[in-house]
Write an enzyme that holds these catalytic residues in place. Structure first.
Site, PDB file in Angstrom:
ATOM      1  CG  HIS A  67      -6.150   9.456 -51.524  1.00  0.00           C
ATOM      2  ND1 HIS A  67      -4.840   9.740 -50.797  1.00  0.00           N
ATOM      3  CD2 HIS A  67      -6.207  10.870 -52.186  1.00  0.00           C
ATOM      4  CE1 HIS A  67      -4.226  10.849 -51.055  1.00  0.00           C
ATOM      5  NE2 HIS A  67      -5.197  11.473 -51.850  1.00  0.00           N
ATOM      6  CG  HIS A  69      -6.662  13.039 -54.901  1.00  0.00           C
ATOM      7  ND1 HIS A  69      -6.880  13.933 -53.617  1.00  0.00           N
ATOM      8  CD2 HIS A  69      -7.720  13.263 -55.532  1.00  0.00           C
ATOM      9  CE1 HIS A  69      -7.756  14.096 -53.574  1.00  0.00           C
ATOM     10  NE2 HIS A  69      -8.548  14.052 -54.571  1.00  0.00           N
ATOM     11  CG  ASP A  71      -1.265  14.059 -54.852  1.00  0.00           C
ATOM     12  OD1 ASP A  71      -2.624  13.697 -55.108  1.00  0.00           O
ATOM     13  OD2 ASP A  71      -0.974  14.931 -54.082  1.00  0.00           O
ATOM     14  CG  HIS A  72      -1.628  10.515 -52.729  1.00  0.00           C
ATOM     15  ND1 HIS A  72      -1.033  10.302 -51.596  1.00  0.00           N
ATOM     16  CD2 HIS A  72      -1.923  11.958 -52.958  1.00  0.00           C
ATOM     17  CE1 HIS A  72      -1.021  11.640 -51.213  1.00  0.00           C
ATOM     18  NE2 HIS A  72      -1.814  12.487 -51.914  1.00  0.00           N
ATOM     19  CD  GLU A 202      -2.435  16.156 -45.440  1.00  0.00           C
ATOM     20  OE1 GLU A 202      -1.997  16.820 -45.885  1.00  0.00           O
ATOM     21  OE2 GLU A 202      -3.745  15.671 -45.460  1.00  0.00           O
ATOM     22  CG  HIS A 415       1.043  15.599 -49.357  1.00  0.00           C
ATOM     23  ND1 HIS A 415       0.376  16.774 -49.267  1.00  0.00           N
ATOM     24  CD2 HIS A 415       0.722  14.802 -50.363  1.00  0.00           C
ATOM     25  CE1 HIS A 415      -0.757  16.675 -50.193  1.00  0.00           C
ATOM     26  NE2 HIS A 415      -0.447  15.384 -50.756  1.00  0.00           N
TER      27      HIS A 415
HETATM   28 ZN   LIG Z   1      -5.409  13.761 -51.808  1.00  0.00          ZN
HETATM   29 ZN   LIG Z   2      -2.154  14.434 -51.966  1.00  0.00          ZN
END
Ligand SMILES: [Zn+2]
Ligand SMILES: [Zn+2]
Ligand SMILES: [Zn+2]
Lengths: 649, 693
Positions: A67, A69, A71-72, A202, A415
């Site tokens: 996705h 975000h 952090d990804h 996660e 995560h």
């Molecule tokens: Zn996210």
């Molecule tokens: Zn994340």
């Protein structure tokens, strides 16, 4: 066969998600995130662990991004444009459309605020996105002949997906971030029941159970309503995508219902563009939003206008969404400086703020307070502060539900925070009996995988095994889960049959093993089947039996002599003693598996072996035969027959 | 596998229809309607178009004076008097009705047009099949059906409620009176097709039908009954249109429907996903038309020149060649249409575009508005249809189903289509019907109108045609069709200009063969007319041809089905093998599953592995001497006796440890024993001295 799982990021922490998985020779990088909390080399995953020489194209089969975000995906342009990875990249359509906005937003923050040397340029972002192949949900993509991947709905943010990957017989799922409960704009995660060797999940809320969001949504709306009613201004610092649209949908809907006229603003053109994307991508929203879209697109905000810098100090109440989130700099911070000193105003902090950002300081502050905005500036904060803590991650119940549903052979947690991961691992291992790991960054975990031998089955073997004596295994329906997990209804009809044993395997060098029916086997071997049978003519005590009746055919037949009733008597007796097996009675004989028994009226029977000559006086003989494999059963039956007394009256 | 072609169809609007028997499952491929047959009906003889002049509200119902004028109108229009003047019926695939509905297990829908006849089946009590269609195709199909029903209801207002039973025109007396051309359509050339005609289905039938459809994404794996894995793969013909990959344990089958390599609107033909099939059912009839139409371009298939033309570059054909020219050819066509539109508008004429292909329609709308813009012409564009608004809204939220060009446009921040902007700027007017007051107040000529129906018998097109057919400045843009004379008959004499264009709706002959070469199927089923063209290549695959209403049996692909054996089962097999006749033999233990079209032998309960297999199999003879030896070794007292003769019965008497008797013949061994310990010793001896597993 094994899966090797190298955690380059988000190992025992949140940030820079990046896991490199090697399955049967194929190497997939799941996510390529950056860490917001670092500004040195720790910001990015240590890519040198993938390939020291930097030949990433040969080292990786593909990259999968779950996705948008940061952090990804935050490190992706750096990895492709600076490190030079040129191979395939997969993400969903919304992620492909929205990620550039997110990346651009972030790039600007870096350059504007921190004044840092840019890690990648706008062109880098554009070039990077050109290499991306967009996928739809459930679409089975063939990365190459052996590697197939598939996306499943993950909730969390628009376009978020869990990814399934399969190489040969080994298969796994990487969840990315997901949400197991539907919220106002997104649905809950959905996945098929799959056969998996590994699930990487996660674990942000590894130990938390969350309550309903609706209470907090109402509090949020009421706080804003109160503020604008008293003429205050509301500042909502948010990133361009996701939370801004979700909250805006809430507000827009509330404005309609309450007939409010106070303007709602979006700060930059950037977010307006994001809204356009959301409108087109409405099919990725929750079912409720989709259903309404026939009449009105829920992302077509009626009460939202764009905001000019000159309006910061204009009189009158308003609600402003401004980028970036966390008040980490840029326009939102600029507005904050102006609005914070006024008691009437309200700052809403929607979600997590990184340490050292103004947002983070504000979360701990109790106004009135003085807050350091930067080295030289302090701001007198007198405004109200509202924290909104709902987060689109699954809670621990959701994680457990998902793992129980998928029942993989192994689980890896990423995560999350180390101590919480440790306790979740305990639960997974004790409650679900699935081995669970949570490697730290740059550690790797090896896992044994399923492997099938390819064989060929003959038609008559399959026919005998499949008809008509098969049972359908019922899939357990579990009403306790609050989210939707597809049973993949038809695909998990599993047919199970114990007659598989009628099959024989023929193995020859350099050929696939062949599976044939035992009847075919003798032809193939050009041999005869030799029948081996064990037999015993067993005396059974019948006390009321007149002697030598069997030898005097002239007399009236005694009712006991009737074969049928003798057999029936035996049947009744045996039925009581052998409730664990099925006894068939066809009138002539009883049958238990290969064991058959029938009254033997022959004067001289070859199977009549007199073991105990004394006990023959009141006996009627029963002839028993069986195959060797039922030896144990046969002797159990015989020994109970010997101890029987068949009472006729 | 068996194939019965029920109908070869006719191009885009009437796709082919087949029934295929796969692994005992009966699969119906598409269920179309032959809407071109509507041409036999006379269009609605009511004149609404004159109202456009008055811009007034519309009459509702018919006053007696009105219907009188209607009669007059009709007589003026004739020669078309011979057309059937009745509420239209709809022509389905006749042969489908010969099949028991109950026997159909699966229905696969390849395009929106392929589902128009489906409500006729699904409303039957016996219908129990599972229907699969892509999300986008079923959505478009639903819109088409809704529009069809709504247009029909407009007619019914004129004709009044439907008469029960067989309508007048279907009686043989009336049919006999029809001119031959019409008779050919109504009855078919073999005069057997009357039974295929049906009166329109209801909105409820249609809704019931849609509820039975399972919607798929492209390349999503759907599993039927655990044994067939079904995948829809984009064909490029239309938004949501697809080819099918059906995987069964006995091999995989590709259904190749009309396919377009590089489509301007829809996702392109995903031919790579069709590689390596066991059977390929080639049901794209576009090349067959080439065979008829391009005879001059292509010498007979047997000619060597033909072979060498393409044959020489056989191996070296780059795959890009397949989709090379197609896109630009189509774009040229579109820009030619745009230039014709501009010319007409400049001359003060109006343009009427009754094109029923959503993809083409959206593309024309886009390009025509652009060319109007660039040449600074300000004329309104109308889109009149009961589903116009929904269609446009739908087209704007489906980036996943559109061409890569449109997707790129979206990713660069622009809307997929500009029609929202066009409506906002009052350049495009969308109306559900021609007689809505909103439409009438916005009406302005000259103008450009998109509207249904391409048959020219239903919907707004009829009113507008009546209005403009005498205007030599106006332009009608329709798709090329063989029955153009008949289609336009009610509007004769036509002074209006007619532009006939053909949009690509399949694979051309010159591309069909390279495509098959790339796909490398093992066995190909082709339409009869294509067979010589394919066979002459000496392809590596076997070729079989099919024709309408014949059943073709495909030779069995393999005697053995693929099966997976789990590692734990397999390792157990290796422990327990017996070497017989140079082959390693073992008994199979485990459970047999079918999962997603695959047989699998697995162990879920470890006890299965330790349990004894049953029954024990003994091969060949029991060797008497070694048996005696073994028994003696166990400490038994034995005596043997052989009787000669043909039976060769040997007897072994055992007296210790307890009494027992073994009778051995060439085919059977019987052990008579009354004591368990002795019995198990003997069993062990017999097992150890014979080939047994
Ligand atoms: Zn996210
Ligand atoms: Zn994340
Ligand atoms: Zn006996």
């Amino acid at each position: 066969m094994t899966i090797d799982c190298l955690v380059l990021g988000a190992g025992q922490e949140v940030g820079k998600s990046c896991v490199v998985v090697t399955i049967n020779g194929k190497r997939i990088m799941f996510d390529c995130g950056m860490h917001m909390g670092h500004s040195d080399h720790q910001r990015y995953p240590d890519f040198s662990l993938i390939s020291e020489s930097g030949d990433f194209d040969n080292a990786l089969s593909c990259i999968i991004i779950t996705h948008f975000h940061l952090d990804h995906i935050g490190a992706l342009p750096y990895f492709t444009e600076v490190c030079g990875y040129n191979g395939p990249i997969y993400m969903t359509y919304p992620t492909k459309a929205l990620a550039p906005l997110m990346l651009e937003d972030y790039r600007r923050v870096l350059v504007d605020r921190r004044g840092e040397k840019e890690q990648f340029s706008s062109e880098n972002i554009a070039d990077c996105m050109k290499k991306v192949t967009a996928v739809d949900l459930k679409q089975t993509m063939l990365v190459d002949r052996d590697l197939q991947i598939r996306a499943y709905y993950a909730g969390h943010v628009l376009g978020a997906a869990m990814f399934y990957a399969k190489v040969g017989d080994a298969a796994m799922v990487y969840t990315g971030d997901y949400n197991m409960t539907a919220d106002r704009h997104l649905g809950a995660a959905q996945i098929d029941r799959l056969q998996l060797d590994l699930v990487i999940t996660e674990s942000t809320y590894a130990t938390t159970i969350r309550d309903s969001k609706y209470v907090r949504e109402r509090e949020f709306l009421e706080a804003i309503h109160k503020c604008v009613d008293s003429g205050g201004k509301v500042l909502i610092p948010a990133f361009a995508l996701g939370r801004a649209q979700e909250l805006c949908m809430l507000l827009d809907d509330y404005w309609e219902r309450m007939n409010l006229k106070v303007p709602i603003y979006f700060s930059a053109g950037l977010t307006i563009q994001a809204n356009m994307y959301y409108k087109v991508l409405i099919n990725w929203a929750s079912q409720k939003v989709k259903n309404l879209s026939a009449t009105r697109n829920a992302f077509d905000f009626k009460n939202v206008h764009s905001f000019e810098r000159s309006m910061i100090n204009a009189p009158g109440p308003c609600v402003l969404f401004a980028t970036p989130g966390m008040l980490s700099g840029g326009f939102s911070l600029e507005v904050f400086k102006q609005w914070a000193p006024c008691e009437q105003n309200l700052i809403v902090l929607p979600g997590y703020c990184l340490a050292e950002t103004v947002g983070h300081k504000l979360m701990r502050a109790k106004p009135p307070a003085r807050i350091d905005v930067d080295k030289s500036t302090q701001i007198d904060v007198r405004c109200q502060i509202h924290q909104l803590s709902f987060s689109p991650h699954t809670d621990s119940k959701g994680i457990m539900d998902l793992i129980r549903f998928l029942s993989p052979k192994n689980v890896i947690l990423v995560h999350g925070e180390k101590p919480k991961m440790a306790s979740l691992k305990e639960r997974i291992e004790s409650d679900l009996r699935i081995p669970c790991y949570y490697p730290a960054n740059n550690e790797s975990q090896r896992i044994e995988t399923t492997h099938y031998i390819k064989a060929e089955a003959s038609k008559s073997f399959l026919q005998s095994s499949l008809s008509p004596n098969f049972k359908f295994l019922k899939t357990i329906s579990r009403a306790d889960t609050g989210f939707v997990l597809n049973e993949r209804a038809e695909s998990c009809v599993q047919v199970c049959d114990d007659r598989v044993a009628e099959g024989a395997v023929i193995m020859q060098k350099d050929q696939h093993p062949k599976i044939v029916h035992q009847n075919e086997l003798m032809d193939i071997l050009e041999a005869e089947n030799h029948k081996v049978q064990v037999a015993y003519c067993c005396p059974v005590c019948v006390p009321d039996e007149p002697k030598n009746v069997a030898l005097s055919p002239g007399e009236d037949m005694h009712p006991v002599l009737d074969k049928c009733s003798l057999l029936h008597l035996l049947y009744t007796k045996l039925s009581n003693g052998f409730q664990d097996v099925t006894i068939l009675n066809d009138g002539d004989r009883l049958q238990i598996q290969s064991f058959t028994v029938s009254p033997c009226l022959k004067e001289k029977c070859p199977h009549r072996i007199h073991v105990n000559p004394d006990s023959t006086s009141e006996a009627v003989n029963f002839c028993c035969t069986w195959s060797m494999e039922d030896e144990k059963l046969a002797w159990r039956v015989i020994s109970s027959m010997k101890n029987l007394e068949l009472k006729t009256r | 596998m068996k194939l019965t072609c029920l109908s070869e169809g006719r191009g885009y609007y009437f796709p082919p229809c087949h029934i295929v028997n796969i692994c005992g499952f009966r699969v119906l491929l598409d269920c179309p309607l032959d809407l071109s047959a509507l041409a036999v009906f006379s269009p609605l003889p009511i004149v609404i178009s004159s109202l456009l002049d008055e811009k007034a509200s519309i009459h509702s119902g018919q006053s007696s004076s009105n219907s009188e004028s209607v009669r007059q109108e009709v007589s003026e229009l004739l020669d078309s008097k011979k057309l059937i003047q009745a509420e239209p019926w709809y022509k389905t695939v006749k042969s489908l009705q010969l099949w028991s509905i109950y026997s159909i297990d699966v229905v696969l829908i390849s395009s929106p047009m392929g589902m128009l006849g489906l409500p006729f089946l699904t409303r039957l009590k016996d219908f129990r099949a599972k229907i699969y269609a892509t999300e986008a195709a079923s959505r478009l199909g639903k819109l088409m059906m809704e529009d069809l029903i709504s247009m029909h209801m407009e007619l019914r207002q004129f004709y009044g409620p439907e008469e029960s039973g067989c309508p007048q025109w279907m009686t043989w007396e009336k049919l006999e009176l029809l001119p031959r051309a019409l008779k050919d359509i109504v009855l078919g050339s073999d005069r057997t097709e009357l039974g295929g005609w049906m009166s329109i289905y209801s909105a409820a039938d249609m809704k019931g039908c849609m509820e039975k459809v399972q919607f798929l994404k492209y390349a999503e794996e759907a599993c039927y009954n655990g044994s067939l894995t079904i995948k829809a793969l984009s064909s490029g013909l239309e938004i949501g249109a697809c080819n099918w990959n059906i995987l069964s344990p006995k091999g995989n089958i590709i259904y190749l429907s009309g396919s377009v390599f590089a489509s301007a609107t829809a996702t392109s033909f995903d031919y790579k996903a069709l590689e390596d099939s066991d059977v390929l059912l080639y049901s794209d009839f576009a090349a067959c038309n080439d065979v008829d139409g391009e005879k001059n371009d292509f010498p007979p298939a047997t000619g060597s020149s033909y072979s060498s033309n393409i044959g020489s570059c056989w191996e070296t054909i780059p795959e890009s060649w397949l989709d090379s020219d197609e896109y630009s050819e189509e774009m040229e066509k579109v820009s030619f249409i745009c230039s014709c539109v501009l010319d007409t508008i400049s001359d003060g004429g109006s343009v009427l575009i009754p094109i029923g292909r959503p993809g083409v329609m959206l593309q024309l709308l886009e390009n025509i508005s652009l060319s109007l813009e660039s040449s600074n012409l300000k004329v309104p564009i109308y889109f009149v249809s009961s589903v116009a608004e929904e269609l446009l809204a739908f087209s704007n939220i489906i980036p996943e189903w559109l061409s890569s060009q449109l997707q790129e446009r979206f990713c660069s921040g622009q809307p997929l289509f500009t029609h929202i902007q066009l409506s906002n700027e009052k350049k495009l007017f969308v109306s559900p019907a021609i007689h809505s007051s909103k439409f009438l107040t916005s009406w302005q000529e000259p103008c450009i109108v998109f509207c249904p129906h391409w048959s020219l018998r239903l919907g707004p097109v009829f009113h507008l045609l009546q209005r403009w057919c005498a205007d030599p400045n106006s332009l009608l843009i329709i798709e090329e069709r063989a029955d153009i004379k008949l289609a336009l008959l009610p509007f004769e004499p036509m002074s209006m200009k007619v532009l006939q264009c053909s949009f690509i709706s399949g694979i051309k002959l010159k591309k069909a063969i390279p495509l098959l070469k790339i796909l490398q199927p093992k066995h190909v089923l082709v339409p009869e007319s294509l067979r010589p063209h394919i066979s002459c290549w000496n392809p590596k695959f076997s070729v079989q041809s099919f024709s309408e209403n014949e059943t073709v049996v495909v030779p069995k692909l393999k005697a053995f089905a693929d099966m997976d054996i789990a590692m734990d089962v397999a390792s157990e097999l290796l422990i327990d093998t017996k070497m017989i006749e140079g082959k390693n033999i073992a008994r199979l233990k485990g459970e047999l599953l079918i999962e997603q079209g695959k047989y699998r032998c697995v162990v879920r309960n470890k006890q299965v592995l330790s349990s004894q297999v049953r029954p024990l199999l003994f091969v060949g003879r029991v060797d008497l001497d070694s048996l005696l030896m073994a028994l003696k070794k166990m400490g038994m007292k034995v005596a043997a006796q052989s009787s000669g003769g043909s039976e060769h019965v040997s007897l072994i008497f055992i007296s210790e440890p307890s009494e027992a008797l073994i009778e051995v013949t060439s085919t059977q061994t019987t052990i008579s024993v009354g004591d368990e310990t002795t019995a198990s010793l003997i069993s062990e001896a017999v097992r150890s001295t014979s080939v047994c597993f």
